[in-house]
Write a protein that holds these residues in place. Structure first.
Motif, PDB file in Angstrom:
ATOM      1  N   UNK A   1      11.749  -3.378 -10.288  1.00  0.00           N
ATOM      2  CA  UNK A   1      10.714  -3.847  -9.362  1.00  0.00           C
ATOM      3  C   UNK A   1      10.345  -2.808  -8.311  1.00  0.00           C
ATOM      4  N   UNK A   2      10.950  -1.623  -8.365  1.00  0.00           N
ATOM      5  CA  UNK A   2      10.721  -0.621  -7.336  1.00  0.00           C
ATOM      6  C   UNK A   2       9.273  -0.160  -7.325  1.00  0.00           C
ATOM      7  N   UNK A   3       8.748   0.041  -6.122  1.00  0.00           N
ATOM      8  CA  UNK A   3       7.427   0.638  -5.958  1.00  0.00           C
ATOM      9  C   UNK A   3       7.499   2.154  -5.812  1.00  0.00           C
ATOM     10  N   UNK A   4       8.735   2.670  -5.747  1.00  0.00           N
ATOM     11  CA  UNK A   4       8.921   4.075  -5.437  1.00  0.00           C
ATOM     12  C   UNK A   4       9.151   4.893  -6.708  1.00  0.00           C
ATOM     13  N   UNK A   5       8.996   6.192  -6.566  1.00  0.00           N
ATOM     14  CA  UNK A   5       9.340   7.077  -7.658  1.00  0.00           C
ATOM     15  C   UNK A   5      10.843   7.295  -7.686  1.00  0.00           C
TER      16      UNK A   5
ATOM     17  N   UNK B   1       5.474  -4.419   2.555  1.00  0.00           N
ATOM     18  CA  UNK B   1       5.389  -4.834   1.161  1.00  0.00           C
ATOM     19  C   UNK B   1       4.306  -4.140   0.366  1.00  0.00           C
ATOM     20  N   UNK B   2       3.409  -3.415   1.038  1.00  0.00           N
ATOM     21  CA  UNK B   2       2.388  -2.667   0.307  1.00  0.00           C
ATOM     22  C   UNK B   2       3.039  -1.540  -0.492  1.00  0.00           C
ATOM     23  N   UNK B   3       2.466  -1.210  -1.621  1.00  0.00           N
ATOM     24  CA  UNK B   3       2.956  -0.071  -2.386  1.00  0.00           C
ATOM     25  C   UNK B   3       2.591   1.213  -1.648  1.00  0.00           C
TER      26      UNK B   3
ATOM     27  N   UNK C   1       2.428   7.329  -2.037  1.00  0.00           N
ATOM     28  CA  UNK C   1       3.113   8.341  -2.839  1.00  0.00           C
ATOM     29  C   UNK C   1       3.992   7.735  -3.927  1.00  0.00           C
ATOM     30  N   UNK C   2       3.808   6.440  -4.215  1.00  0.00           N
ATOM     31  CA  UNK C   2       4.707   5.741  -5.120  1.00  0.00           C
ATOM     32  C   UNK C   2       4.363   5.890  -6.595  1.00  0.00           C
ATOM     33  N   UNK C   3       5.054   5.097  -7.407  1.00  0.00           N
ATOM     34  CA  UNK C   3       4.922   5.207  -8.862  1.00  0.00           C
ATOM     35  C   UNK C   3       3.663   4.525  -9.390  1.00  0.00           C
ATOM     36  N   UNK C   4       3.032   3.682  -8.564  1.00  0.00           N
ATOM     37  CA  UNK C   4       1.824   2.971  -9.004  1.00  0.00           C
ATOM     38  C   UNK C   4       0.601   3.564  -8.307  1.00  0.00           C
TER      39      UNK C   4
ATOM     40  N   UNK D   1      -2.297  -2.974  -2.245  1.00  0.00           N
ATOM     41  CA  UNK D   1      -2.111  -3.322  -0.835  1.00  0.00           C
ATOM     42  C   UNK D   1      -2.027  -4.840  -0.721  1.00  0.00           C
ATOM     43  N   UNK D   2      -0.889  -5.389  -1.136  1.00  0.00           N
ATOM     44  CA  UNK D   2      -0.722  -6.836  -1.210  1.00  0.00           C
ATOM     45  C   UNK D   2      -0.845  -7.539   0.124  1.00  0.00           C
TER      46      UNK D   2
END
Length: 821
Positions: free
Chosen positions: A309-313, A667-669, A672-675, A680-681
């Motif tokens: 569930x990670x938003x990060x790289x 909670x926003x991605x 610089x993340x993986x998505x 921007x939830x």
């Protein structure tokens, strides 16, 4: 920071490897080292767990310990009257600078077996909490409280984790199916919460074997083969051998220790990094820069949170590593020199999903460039600081592209979702603080000279240069701004997020904030405040204390003592634990106003749940309650601050001011993340809040389209966002930040990007509008708040063309000749 999530104990001595344990000297309060519990894990075989079994790991930094007749014992987190300590007998010897692995119950899940255990039991330890004791007998303990266990001299060491009722001082943090509690160093301070940190389980036996350890042959590999041409290693999860390189840097402190190595030859493919991080947990690796090493270990894509569930790289690294040193004193591979033209202007492919499996294009995308050099040494020189230094995190931000969206004061402006600042880079230091304190720098300063070190991805701030060589800060002199005072006919309305101000805060914070109000904002007539906390701040959650009178009284007293007005305040206490923010703080918005210049129209009846209504009095709009909350029961304000509307009079003219603090961006991605593009939830809730607020403003303007309306506060969104688009749609409100040049549009600095979160919007009635963002906080290492305040000065409309024209003439005369005596 992410290092706090990475406290994993790995072997101090590995079979067949030239590795030695480096011990950290214990503090004076630490107990003498001896046989200790090094790690406990109760999630084996549970859902989501990789390991099939629970375990307890022992260690000693002192002499060998004969464990004959000893035992490891376990007590559940909430023992009942009939609950007994469960016992696993031990045999053999615990060797100095080694480990001793006690396998416990095996679950039905998991895929990875423990290495060969030195002792085996059948205790089903709980994943979340309990107490483990190392005991000099195999007789079951009887103590069930901390004081009782303290009195039992047979207990050599004891650790409570999670909601344990027995612990040393206070228990370590709760663990889970995928985490263990591990001792950071082989010392015992007598406080489990201080000695143990939570991280990935890392069982090691007396032979130095780990899961998938020396008994597994492994795949011969180079660094380039491990890194591959995408963000994810093609060898993820596999054991590799024969990995060669030169050690370029060492992380010898904190909970995520290890070393970086680089292949000085490489494969010639610009997509494959020639650098790699070797993770050694809480053990300082016994290598030196310049060592040529051959390493074996397991390839892992490390995420700071749940990989699913990670938003990060991720960071590609080796774990459970063994290595040999072939030679020392070798020249270090040449660094990757990054200049103004090195990084592409495009951030990442905008694919509407994960970019992890896409082939890297380092000449096209900046995130791909950094990934293609992950764990390699990168060098920058004479770079401008665009994000202040943080004393808490020992970091700052620089830009490698000085001409990319520069602000008027030396930062880098964030001006659109499609205008990313690809030159921004975070810098942390690998230099021990005792050798060189982290520099103090403000936005706009220069980090002069060479700064160099390995680069890797950090969930807090993106790609980060961990400096082994750190430049010197040159003060470029951005000073704290001061706005002009309002003229006699002008009303000055300011907005200021005072960052969790509570009556319990230190006097220095009150002094600094008051100085901002009096000296830098020139004592505005009205101030909307955000993040005012209740009287005891975040001291306790759910204690029922919601009043903020002590906080506001102390603040206004300090302002008056500094020569400012004797402000009065208006606000409404929220319901306990309903408005978000720091747990227990009950933050809210409120008004300060100078009664010598402006009056507040008090209309009683406003409570936390009473909605303010617009009604007509003599053909003019009026508020049903003042102050009053805007539609507080609306779902848009769930767990968020409710806007506060107030009715003021200035020289007989009505002015309606609405103070706001919209829902946070939590909670926003990340950008610089993986998505990519990031979702921007949190924007969904702010958009609903904007619609509710706009409905209220429209009601005011429907009652009088010439009403003087000011909407101000921390809207937690950008000028180009749908949130602001909703508030300004049709021109009912003007966003004043848009009236400034692009280089001056910012109130907050986040991850090196100067951006707008705080806003002032006005209706068309105010005349002679003069607006100023006053930069006194966000750019500076020393700050009273993380937000900059802003102020608007204007002449409220009287609703009469003749009266307004007369006032225009009077204002012109005042500007020309000064205010009348």
């Amino acid at each position: 920071m992410t290092t706090t999530l990475r406290a994993r104990l790995l072997p101090a001595t590995l079979a067949g490897a030239a590795v030695a344990l480096t011990l950290t000297a214990p503090p004076a309060s630490a107990q003498a080292t001896g046989a200790l519990i090094a790690e406990v894990y109760g999630g084996g075989g549970n859902s989501g767990a990789a390991l099939t079994s629970d375990f307890v790991e022992l260690a000693t930094a002192g002499p060998d310990v004969d464990l004959s007749g000893w035992s490891v014992q376990y007590l559940p987190a909430s023992p009942g009257a009939a609950t007994r300590w469960q016992v696993t007998p031990l045999t053999g010897t615990l060797r100095q600078n080694s480990r001793y692995l006690v396998a416990q119950a095996k679950g039905n899940g998991g895929t990875v077996a423990l290495p060969a255990a030195d002792a085996t039991g059948t205790i089903a330890m709980a994943a979340g909490g309990g107490t483990v004791a190392l005991v000099r007998t195999t007789e079951a303990l009887t103590c069930k409280t901390t004081s009782e266990c303290d009195a039992d001299g047979r207990i050599t060491d004891l650790v409570g984790y999670g909601p344990a009722v027995v612990s040393e001082t206070s228990p370590a943090a709760a663990t889970g199916n995928t985490t263990s509690a591990a001792r950071a160093t082989l010392t015992d301070t007598g406080d489990n919460s201080a000695d143990f940190t939570v991280g990935e389980p890392s069982p090691v036996n007396s032979k130095g074997e780990t899961p998938g350890g020396p008994g597994e042959p492994g795949v011969p590999a180079t660094i380039a083969r491990i890194q591959g041409t995408t963000r994810l290693s093609p060898l993820d999860g596999q054991r590799v051998t024969g990995v060669t390189g030169v050690v370029t840097a060492i992380r010898g402190f904190g909970g995520a220790r290890g070393f970086w190595l680089t292949d000085p030859v490489g494969d010639g493919d610009p997509r494959t990094s020639e650098g790699l991080f070797v993770f050694t947990g809480s053990t300082t690796p016994a290598v030196r820069t310049g060592d040529a090493v051959t390493v074996a270990g397991t390839v892992k894509e490390y995420y700071p949170d749940n990989p699913a569930t990670s938003n990060f790289q991720s960071l590609t690294e080796l774990t459970g590593a063994q290595w040999t040193v072939a030679s020392s004193g070798n020249p270090l591979p040449a660094p990757v020199v990054v200049g103004p033209d090195t990084l592409p202007a495009r951030l990442a492919p905008q694919v509407g999903g994960s970019i992890e499996k896409l082939p890297l294009e380092p000449a096209v995308y900046s995130l791909d460039f950094w990934e293609a050099h992950e764990s390699q040494v990168v060098q920058v020189a004479d770079v401008r600081v665009v994000g202040r230094s943080s004393d808490q995190y020992k970091e700052l931000y620089v830009t490698t592209k000085p001409e990319q969206n520069p602000t008027a004061r030396g930062g880098t402006a964030y001006l659109g979702y499609d205008r990313p600042n690809t030159g921004v880079l975070k810098v942390e230091s690998l230099i021990p603080f005792g050798e060189r304190p982290f520099p103090v720098a403000d936005t706009g300063d220069m980090l002069a000279g060479v700064t160099a070190g390995p680069v890797e991805y950090d969930s807090f701030g993106g790609y980060t240069l961990f400096a082994t060589t750190l430049g010197n800060v040159v003060d470029n002199g951005p000073h704290k701004e001061t706005t002009r005072a309002q003229r006699g006919g002008e009303l000055a309305v300011a907005t200021y997020n005072v960052e969790n101000l509570a009556a319990t805060d230190e006097q220095a914070k009150f002094e600094a904030l008051a100085t901002g109000i009096v000296d830098h904002l020139a004592s505005p007539d009205i101030v909307t405040l955000e993040e005012i906390q209740d009287n005891n701040g975040a001291a306790a959650e759910g204690d029922g204390i919601v009043a903020a009178d002590a906080t506001l009284r102390r603040f206004t007293d300090v302002i008056a003592a500094k020569g400012g007005p004797r402000y009065e305040w208006r606000q409404i206490d929220p319901q306990d634990m309903t408005d978000g923010g720091e747990p227990g703080g009950n933050i809210r918005v409120g008004f300060l106003f100078n009664p010598a210049r402006v009056s507040f129209v008090d209309r009683p009846g406003g409570t936390a749940t009473t909605p303010v209504q617009v009604r007509s009095e003599r053909g003019r709009p009026a508020l049903s309650v003042s102050p009053g909350r805007v539609d507080p029961a609306n779902a848009a304000w769930r767990n968020s601050r409710k806007p506060l509307a107030g009715e003021f009079r200035f020289r007989g003219r009505p002015v309606f001011v609405v103070a706001n603090h919209f829902a946070s961006k939590g909670g926003d991605q990340p950008t610089h993340g993986r998505y990519q593009p990031p979702t921007r939830g949190s924007e969904v809730q702010r958009l609903e809040q904007a619609r509710v607020l706009r409905t209220f403003v429209d009601q005011l303007l429907a009652a009088d389209r010439g009403a003087n309306v000011v909407v101000a506060g921390d809207l937690n969104d950008f000028p180009f966002s749908p949130t602001l688009g909703t508030l300004t749609e049709g021109g009912a409100l003007r966003s004043l930040i848009d009236t400034l040049p692009e280089r001056e549009r910012y109130t907050y600095v986040f991850e090196g990007n100067s951006q707008v979160l705080d806003h002032t919007l006005v209706s068309h009635a105010p005349r002679g509008v003069d607006y100023d963002v006053v930069h006194i906080n966000a750019e500076f290492a020393v700050q009273a708040s993380d937000h900059d305040p802003q102020v608007v000065r204007f002449r409220p409309s009287a609703g009469n063309a003749v009266a307004d024209a007369v006032n225009d003439v009077l204002d012109w005369l005042e500007r020309l000749f000064g205010a009348p005596a």
